[in-house]
Design an enzyme around this catalytic site. Structure first.
Site, short mmCIF file in Angstrom:
data_model
loop_
_atom_site.label_atom_id
_atom_site.label_comp_id
_atom_site.label_asym_id
_atom_site.label_seq_id
_atom_site.Cartn_x
_atom_site.Cartn_y
_atom_site.Cartn_z
N SER A 1 88.81 -56.43 70.73
CA SER A 1 88.22 -55.65 72.05
C SER A 1 89.03 -56.24 72.91
O SER A 1 89.90 -57.30 72.74
CB SER A 1 86.86 -56.39 72.10
OG SER A 1 86.41 -56.32 73.26
N TYR B 1 80.33 -63.14 71.24
CA TYR B 1 81.15 -61.88 71.13
C TYR B 1 82.59 -62.28 71.37
O TYR B 1 83.50 -61.98 70.76
CB TYR B 1 80.71 -60.59 72.02
CG TYR B 1 81.32 -59.48 71.83
CD1 TYR B 1 81.14 -58.37 70.79
CD2 TYR B 1 82.34 -58.75 72.83
CE1 TYR B 1 81.57 -57.23 70.69
CE2 TYR B 1 82.90 -57.85 72.49
CZ TYR B 1 82.61 -56.81 71.43
OH TYR B 1 83.06 -55.56 71.28
P1 NAD Z 1 78.12 -48.76 66.96
O1 NAD Z 1 77.06 -49.68 67.26
O2 NAD Z 1 78.25 -47.26 67.40
O3 NAD Z 1 78.47 -48.81 65.38
C1 NAD Z 1 78.45 -50.06 64.80
C2 NAD Z 1 78.07 -49.66 63.30
O4 NAD Z 1 78.30 -51.14 62.60
C3 NAD Z 1 77.03 -49.12 62.95
O5 NAD Z 1 76.79 -48.03 62.17
C4 NAD Z 1 75.97 -50.42 62.17
O6 NAD Z 1 75.03 -50.01 61.39
C5 NAD Z 1 77.18 -51.24 61.51
N1 NAD Z 1 76.71 -52.42 61.33
C6 NAD Z 1 76.29 -53.31 61.98
N2 NAD Z 1 76.05 -54.49 61.24
C7 NAD Z 1 76.61 -54.45 60.18
C8 NAD Z 1 76.88 -55.04 58.98
N3 NAD Z 1 76.33 -56.24 58.89
N4 NAD Z 1 77.44 -54.67 57.93
C9 NAD Z 1 77.73 -53.39 57.76
N5 NAD Z 1 77.69 -52.72 59.07
C10 NAD Z 1 77.12 -52.96 59.98
O7 NAD Z 1 79.29 -49.74 67.45
P2 NAD Z 1 80.75 -49.22 68.17
O8 NAD Z 1 80.92 -49.40 69.56
O9 NAD Z 1 81.11 -48.16 67.51
O10 NAD Z 1 81.44 -50.71 67.72
C11 NAD Z 1 82.44 -50.86 66.40
C12 NAD Z 1 83.26 -51.91 66.57
O11 NAD Z 1 84.28 -51.63 67.77
C13 NAD Z 1 82.51 -53.11 66.85
O12 NAD Z 1 83.12 -54.27 66.11
C14 NAD Z 1 82.61 -53.43 68.22
O13 NAD Z 1 82.63 -54.90 68.71
C15 NAD Z 1 84.09 -53.12 68.70
N6 NAD Z 1 84.36 -52.56 70.05
C16 NAD Z 1 83.31 -51.60 70.50
C17 NAD Z 1 83.59 -51.48 71.91
C18 NAD Z 1 82.62 -50.25 72.76
O14 NAD Z 1 82.77 -50.28 74.01
N7 NAD Z 1 81.97 -49.66 72.05
C19 NAD Z 1 84.49 -51.87 72.66
C20 NAD Z 1 85.41 -52.87 72.07
C21 NAD Z 1 85.30 -52.97 70.71
#
Ligand code: NAD
Length: 260
Positions: A142, A155
């Site tokens: 991130s 985080y």
């Molecule tokens: P999201 O909530 O849309 O998807 C996350 C997925 O992870 C979900 O399907 C959830 O069921 C799954 N998950 C959660 N805990 C789990 C576990 N213990 N085992 C297996 N699966 C699990 O979130 P997103 O925004 O798509 O985030 C995905 C990644 O991107 C994360 O690592 C997040 O930190 C990172 N990220 C997101 C953003 C953002 O702005 N959305 C920015 C930077 C980084």
């Protein structure tokens, strides 16, 4: 860049960024395992991808904090498709709170999903990659792998930690043909971010609109969210890059919020 039947496992791929990456990998000719907590959600995502790219996706139930489930999930993919070429460790959650109010249980849960999850999935796929002398491990970092924000102690700590893990995997894996890199997105409008908007508004005492415009996008060059498609393109680049020249790196896509 294409994947030519290469086998990928994407964790957290039933939603958001992971789902976008899985779709992009299928479009690029790869086979992709959708690993997520609930089999039904993973299967629905796989079905949607298979509707456009028959046979490209399979579903695996996996809690990335469970060594048993991670090992069983990776074994199921190897059983079905014979190998693993690419891992995208993407599963993640967000919990926001000031440090002095951050529940210890929440802290441990955050580090378990982000750090233990990356470690366990990497540990499980590496023997398959080493056996063939090739592979690509992509960890979902991130902007918070490089910057800090209030309320996000766990985080930010976890996302910084992934940079260290990726660099060690790059050093250990290099002589065996395995690369490791980190993607660092800015804010992407997924369920993870939608949930934070009212939480941050309450905690910071500002409106939801101000959270979006000032807290999330205030430091971008153009006030825009990064998209799932932007991140999926980077994930394809790291997966398909042909040599070890690109390893131990992190690439930030955040509309200029972070420029490091
Ligand atoms: P999201 O909530 O849309 O998807 C996350 C997925 O992870 C979900 O399907 C959830 O069921 C799954 N998950 C959660 N805990 C789990 C576990 N213990 N085992 C297996 N699966 C699990 O979130 P997103 O925004 O798509 O985030 C995905 C990644 O991107 C994360 O690592 C997040 O930190 C990172 N990220 C997101 C953003 C953002 O702005 N959305 C920015 C930077 C980084």
């Amino acid at each position: 860049m294409n994947l030519d039947n290469k086998v990928s496992i994407v964790t957290g791929a039933a939603s958001g960024i992971g789902l976008g990456i899985a779709r992009r990998y299928a479009q690029a000719g790869g086979k992709v395992a959708i690993a997520d907590l609930k089999l039904e959600a993973a299967q629905a995502a796989a079905d949607a991808i298979n509707a456009d790219h028959p046979g490209a996706a399979m579903a695996v139930a996996m809690d990335v904090t469970s060594e048993e489930q991670v090992n069983a999930g990776v074994a199921a993919v190897v059983e079905a498709w014979g190998t693993v070429d690419v891992l995208v460790s993407n599963a993640g959650i967000q919990i926001v709170n000031p440090v002095e109010q951050f529940a210890y249980a929440d802290w441990k849960k955050m580090l378990a999903i982000h750090l233990d999850g990356a470690f366990l999935t990497t540990k499980a796929v590496l023997p398959h990659m080493y056996a063939k002398g090739a592979g690509s491990i992509i960890l979902m970092g991130s902007v918070h792998s490089k910057e800090a924000s209030p309320l996000k102690s766990a985080y930010v700590t976890a996302k910084h930690g992934l940079m260290g893990l990726a660099r060690v995997i790059a050093k250990e894996g290099g002589p065996k043909g395995v690369r490791s890199n980190v993607i660092c997105p800015g804010f992407v409008r997924t369920p993870l971010v939608d949930k934070q908007i009212p939480e941050q508004a309450k905690e910071l005492g500002i409106s939801e609109d101000e959270v979006v415009k000032k807290v999330m996008l205030g430091q971008t060059v153009d006030g825009e969210f990064t998209s799932v498609e932007d991140i999926a393109e980077l994930a394809l680049f790291f997966a398909a890059f042909p040599t070890n020249a690109l390893t131990g790196q992190s690439l930030t896509a955040s509309h200029g919020w972070s420029m490091t």
